[in-house]
Design an enzyme around this catalytic site. Structure first.
Site, PDB file in Angstrom:
ATOM      1  N   GLN A 191       0.826  -1.222   0.000  1.00  0.00           N
ATOM      2  CA  GLN A 191       0.000   0.000   0.000  1.00  0.00           C
ATOM      3  C   GLN A 191       0.852   1.261   0.000  1.00  0.00           C
ATOM      4  O   GLN A 191       0.372   2.328  -0.387  1.00  0.00           O
ATOM      5  CB  GLN A 191      -0.933   0.014   1.218  1.00  0.00           C
ATOM      6  CG  GLN A 191      -2.014  -1.054   1.195  1.00  0.00           C
ATOM      7  CD  GLN A 191      -3.067  -0.838   0.108  1.00  0.00           C
ATOM      8  OE1 GLN A 191      -3.173   0.237  -0.493  1.00  0.00           O
ATOM      9  NE2 GLN A 191      -3.850  -1.871  -0.166  1.00  0.00           N
ATOM     10  N   HIS A 213      -1.260  -3.724  -9.062  1.00  0.00           N
ATOM     11  CA  HIS A 213      -2.639  -3.256  -9.281  1.00  0.00           C
ATOM     12  C   HIS A 213      -3.084  -2.174  -8.299  1.00  0.00           C
ATOM     13  O   HIS A 213      -4.145  -1.576  -8.482  1.00  0.00           O
ATOM     14  CB  HIS A 213      -3.619  -4.433  -9.289  1.00  0.00           C
ATOM     15  CG  HIS A 213      -3.848  -5.107  -7.975  1.00  0.00           C
ATOM     16  ND1 HIS A 213      -5.017  -4.961  -7.270  1.00  0.00           N
ATOM     17  CD2 HIS A 213      -3.072  -5.943  -7.239  1.00  0.00           C
ATOM     18  CE1 HIS A 213      -4.956  -5.693  -6.160  1.00  0.00           C
ATOM     19  NE2 HIS A 213      -3.772  -6.297  -6.114  1.00  0.00           N
ATOM     20  N   CYS A 337      -9.804  -8.515   0.635  1.00  0.00           N
ATOM     21  CA  CYS A 337      -9.439  -9.919   0.775  1.00  0.00           C
ATOM     22  C   CYS A 337     -10.331 -10.610   1.795  1.00  0.00           C
ATOM     23  O   CYS A 337     -10.335 -11.817   1.883  1.00  0.00           O
ATOM     24  CB  CYS A 337      -7.985 -10.038   1.202  1.00  0.00           C
ATOM     25  SG  CYS A 337      -6.893  -9.204   0.076  1.00  0.00           S
TER      26      CYS A 337
HETATM   27  N1  PLP Z   1      -0.499  -6.567   1.430  1.00  0.00           N
HETATM   28  C1  PLP Z   1      -1.351  -5.543   1.548  1.00  0.00           C
HETATM   29  C2  PLP Z   1      -1.137  -4.522   2.613  1.00  0.00           C
HETATM   30  C3  PLP Z   1      -2.442  -5.424   0.673  1.00  0.00           C
HETATM   31  O1  PLP Z   1      -3.301  -4.416   0.803  1.00  0.00           O
HETATM   32  C4  PLP Z   1      -2.619  -6.420  -0.332  1.00  0.00           C
HETATM   33  C5  PLP Z   1      -3.795  -6.386  -1.217  1.00  0.00           C
HETATM   34  O2  PLP Z   1      -4.909  -6.145  -0.802  1.00  0.00           O
HETATM   35  C6  PLP Z   1      -1.675  -7.454  -0.420  1.00  0.00           C
HETATM   36  C7  PLP Z   1      -0.627  -7.490   0.476  1.00  0.00           C
HETATM   37  C8  PLP Z   1      -1.773  -8.495  -1.476  1.00  0.00           C
HETATM   38  O3  PLP Z   1      -1.270  -8.018  -2.718  1.00  0.00           O
HETATM   39  P1  PLP Z   1      -1.667  -8.728  -4.087  1.00  0.00           P
HETATM   40  O4  PLP Z   1      -3.110  -8.425  -4.342  1.00  0.00           O
HETATM   41  O5  PLP Z   1      -0.763  -8.126  -5.119  1.00  0.00           O
HETATM   42  O6  PLP Z   1      -1.409 -10.181  -3.923  1.00  0.00           O
END
Ligand code: PLP
Length: 405
Positions: A191, A213, A337
């Site tokens: 982030q 992304h 997530c």
């Molecule tokens: N770490 C943080 C703080 C995130 O906000 C996210 C995504 O929501 C991730 C890791 C995971 O990243 P990625 O979607 O590229 O796997």
């Protein structure tokens, strides 16, 4: 649509879309092949590596492309959990009372599931113990507890900027303590990238996770920063791409899109920070002015300029989300997530909010692709939604039913 969920994912930038399209047309060859046309595909990947490295203050040879932030974090943590323990780590384990085969990882209670679930999986197979360091009401780690945890730890990992609240932890302080105890340190910079200036080499972190992304690049691509001199055990074995750290035929269009997004993010960093800060601050000030009994989570800590996490007392977040959705406004209850999971946000409860407060909180995250008119409209709709929900809540004891046209 008014899209205020940019921490979940950000709309691809038009120049990113064009770069990916052009790559699919002109650089579709396998960059590992030896003929001349494949060399061009190899070159665009290396150019993207330079752009990503420049954005985060790293050398290009410290960037390993992955499928995203989750894979990068899994790779680093699994290296610690399943890798061979060195002598220094074994000595530490003899003192700390954990088995010599057990990684002891210090982390924060507000971490992303990519970290927490990897550590939990390690614990389940008896290879990892996690030392969860608490945060205060502002979302900032308790430094003395961090220091105490590091006396036993064999590795440390933390998120530089929280995905739900935007709270920026004091990375330099936390890393310096790791250095003092000679503990390898990984940061989840997913982030933070593109939303604040970063200098991973200067900070002295050993590993970092990056994602495309969140900065208007394509999904399914990210990177792992591995500081020069540090090693890593691959999660994925095969043809030996990415210096053997991450096998699999190179995702050339994804990487090129990530590179374009990184280049644009670096070029426009200051102007984007100023713009999204303006939008976010206006949003918060207007809501505070027009709605009583709301609080901004993490407001008294350093925060990403684009993130606003607000508790609307007496307004269940699912009800709020439905009312906002009717007006085509997208925001988030907790992190994307965890969508579909209605337990209160573990980040907010870790900051000391009770279950009712955490369940009445929403995250709004802005980007440079939002307009001021969108923010004005969102303010108007939120004020009306809070008033309606509170009115209904005070006159009925039953559930609130929202009919969606
Ligand atoms: N770490 C943080 C703080 C995130 O906000 C996210 C995504 O929501 C991730 C890791 C995971 O990243 P990625 O979607 O590229 O796997």
């Amino acid at each position: 649509m008014i899209y205020l969920d940019n921490n979940a994912t950000a709309q691809p930038h038009p120049e990113v879309i064009e770069a990916v399209r052009e790559c699919l047309v002109n650089n579709w060859q396998n960059p590992s092949a030896h003929y001349a046309s494949a060399k061009a595909a190899h070159e665009v990947v290396e150019k993207a590596r330079e752009s990503v490295a420049a954005l985060v203050g790293a050398h290009p040879d410290e960037i390993v492309f992955t499928s995203g932030g989750t894979e990068a974090t899994n790779t680093v943590l699994n290296t610690w959990i399943h890798g061979r323990n060195d002598n220094q780590m074994q000595g530490r384990n003899e003192r700390n009372g954990y088995g010599s085969d057990c990684a002891v990882i210090a982390t924060l209670t507000t971490e992303h599931p990519a970290t927490l679930r990897t550590l939990e999986a390690g614990r389940q197979c008896g290879k990892c113990a996690t030392l969860h360091v608490e945060v205060d009401r502002r979302g900032l780690p308790l430094i003395d507890v961090w220091e105490e945890a590091l006396q036993d730890a064999t590795g440390a990992t933390f998120c530089m900027a929280n995905n739900e609240t935007g709270v920026i932890v004091p990375t330099e302080t936390l890393v310096n303590i790791c250095r003092r105890y000679e503990i390898p340190v990984h940061v989840d910079a997913v982030q933070a990238v593109g939303k604040m200036p970063l200098n991973l080499d200067g900070l002295g972190v050993d590993y970092a996770s990056l994602s495309s992304h969140k900065i208007h690049g394509p999904k399914g691509v990210g990177a792992m920063f591995v500081r020069r001199g540090m090693s890593i055990q691959p999660l994925i074995y095969g043809g030996g791409q990415e210096g053997g750290y991450r096998s699999g035929t190179t995702n050339v269009p994804g990487i090129v899109g990530f590179g374009a997004a990184a280049r644009i993010a670096l070029e426009h960093m200051q102007e984007r920070i100023a713009y999204v800060s303006y939008l976010r601050n206006k949003f918060e000030m207007e809501l505070l002015k027009h709605i009583p009994r709301i609080s901004i989570n993490g407001h008294d800590a350093p925060r990403l300029p684009n993130t606003s996490n607000i508790t609307f007392e007496g307004c269940p977040s699912e009800g709020m989300m439905l009312l906002l959705e009717i007006e085509d406004i997208c925001c988030s209850v907790a992190s994307a997530c965890k969508a579909g999971n209605h337990t209160p946000s573990s980040v907010l409860t870790a900051m000391g909010l009770d279950s009712a407060e955490a369940k009445s909180s929403l995250r709004f995250s802005f980007s440079s692709m939002n307009t001021e008119e969108e923010v004005d409209r969102a303010i108007e709709v939120i004020v009306c939604s809070v008033n309606s929900l509170r009115e209904v809540q005070s006159s009925h004891s039953g559930p609130v039913i929202v009919y969606k046209p």
